[in-house]
Design an enzyme around this catalytic site. Structure first.
Site, PDB file in Angstrom:
ATOM      1  CG  ASP A 112       9.572   8.867  -3.608  1.00 37.06           C
ATOM      2  OD1 ASP A 112       8.442   8.426  -3.881  1.00 37.06           O
ATOM      3  OD2 ASP A 112      10.272   9.500  -4.419  1.00 37.06           O
ATOM      4  CG  ASP A 137      -1.434  15.876  -3.016  1.00 37.00           C
ATOM      5  OD1 ASP A 137      -2.256  16.444  -3.763  1.00 37.00           O
ATOM      6  OD2 ASP A 137      -0.718  16.494  -2.211  1.00 37.00           O
ATOM      7  CE  LYS A 177      -3.159  26.331  -6.661  1.00 38.74           C
ATOM      8  NZ  LYS A 177      -2.259  27.322  -6.030  1.00 38.74           N
ATOM      9  CG  ASP A 221     -11.754  12.303  -2.504  1.00 34.73           C
ATOM     10  OD1 ASP A 221     -10.651  12.516  -3.047  1.00 34.73           O
ATOM     11  OD2 ASP A 221     -12.026  12.722  -1.356  1.00 34.73           O
ATOM     12  CB  THR A 275     -10.787   5.307   5.283  1.00 36.02           C
ATOM     13  OG1 THR A 275     -11.137   6.254   4.259  1.00 36.02           O
ATOM     14  CG2 THR A 275      -9.895   4.226   4.687  1.00 36.02           C
ATOM     15  CE  LYS A 276     -12.433   6.471  12.978  1.00 34.98           C
ATOM     16  NZ  LYS A 276     -11.791   6.940  14.240  1.00 34.98           N
ATOM     17  CD  GLU A 284      -2.927   1.388   2.152  1.00 35.06           C
ATOM     18  OE1 GLU A 284      -3.624   2.430   2.177  1.00 35.06           O
ATOM     19  OE2 GLU A 284      -3.068   0.454   2.961  1.00 35.06           O
TER      20      GLU A 284
END
Length: 231
Positions: free
Chosen positions: A113, A136, A140, A172, A209-210, A61
């Site tokens: 990384d 992430d 932009k 998302d 997940t929360k 993961e």
């Protein structure tokens, strides 16, 4: 054993380090438990059978956050081994602490990384699956080059996955979902298990997940993409 003759991927980072105060449990995880469950990045390929102490399906993961999803999967599937890769110290410390508290023997951690780890430390055809949940999105346009899912990254995963191995992504952010679909649909050696240009309904194996539950309450959609290595 060292990996030879593999072209390094670009040096553009797909993450920004966040400096936050560590809890005493996170600090203990980093200072003490890391000696048991973690490794430093170097140019030596890991013998995963030795590190985990057995032969088993191996799942990586990337960017596990606080480790909630990884912990859930490792608990539900003790027959699998899970390697979590994360750059943020708070999440690493939290996962190490929870791994010890729950007595889980099928979790290992590398705090670095993910591209560097995959290039330098993971053998070819060693992984059954790679998970990338809510990376992430770099919203932009000028930052899109920082998105981790790029053609070169797809081919790195292709080398590290076993035949039939799975790359499962979730986001998302719709624009990033489109970006991942475009990159992976064009990636040599992969097929979309849901069919061309189709997203996959959330697989039951991916924990809710929360963060995702909060997003659902706010009306946010989530897109899952699952691609299989075919050659």
């Amino acid at each position: 054993m060292e990996i030879q003759d593999e072209k390094p991927l670009r040096k553009i980072r797909s993450f920004m380090r966040r400096q936050k105060r560590l809890s005493k449990f996170q600090q203990y995880g980093l200072e003490v438990l890391a000696q048991k469950y973690a490794q430093e990045v170097n140019n030596q390929v890991i013998d995963l059978d030795v590190w985990f102490g057995r032969q088993a399906p191996r799942i990586v993961e990337i960017g596990f956050g606080n480790g909630a999803a990884l912990l859930s999967m490792a608990t539900a599937h003790p027959e699998n081994d899970y390697l979590g890769i994360e750059v943020h110290r708070q999440g690493v410390g939290n996962l190490l602490w929870e791994t010890e508290q729950q007595g889980l023997g099928n979790i290992r951690v590398i705090a670095n990384d993910a591209v560097e780890v995959l290039q330098k430390m993971i053998p070819d055809a060693a992984l059954d699956a790679v998970h990338l949940f809510f990376p992430d999105p770099w919203r932009k346009n000028r930052h899109h080059k920082r998105r981790i899912v790029q053609p070169e990254f797809a081919q790195l995963l292709r080398r590290r996955l076993k035949p039939g191995g799975i790359f499962h992504m979730a986001t998302d952010w719709q624009d990033y979902a489109r970006h991942m679909m475009m990159v992976m649909s064009a990636a040599e050696g992969f097929e979309n298990i849901a069919g061309l240009d189709n997203y996959t309904p959330r697989p039951g194996a991916r924990p809710l997940t929360k963060y995702e539950q909060r997003g659902e309450r706010l009306g946010h959609e989530v897109w899952d993409l699952v691609f299989r290595k075919i050659s």
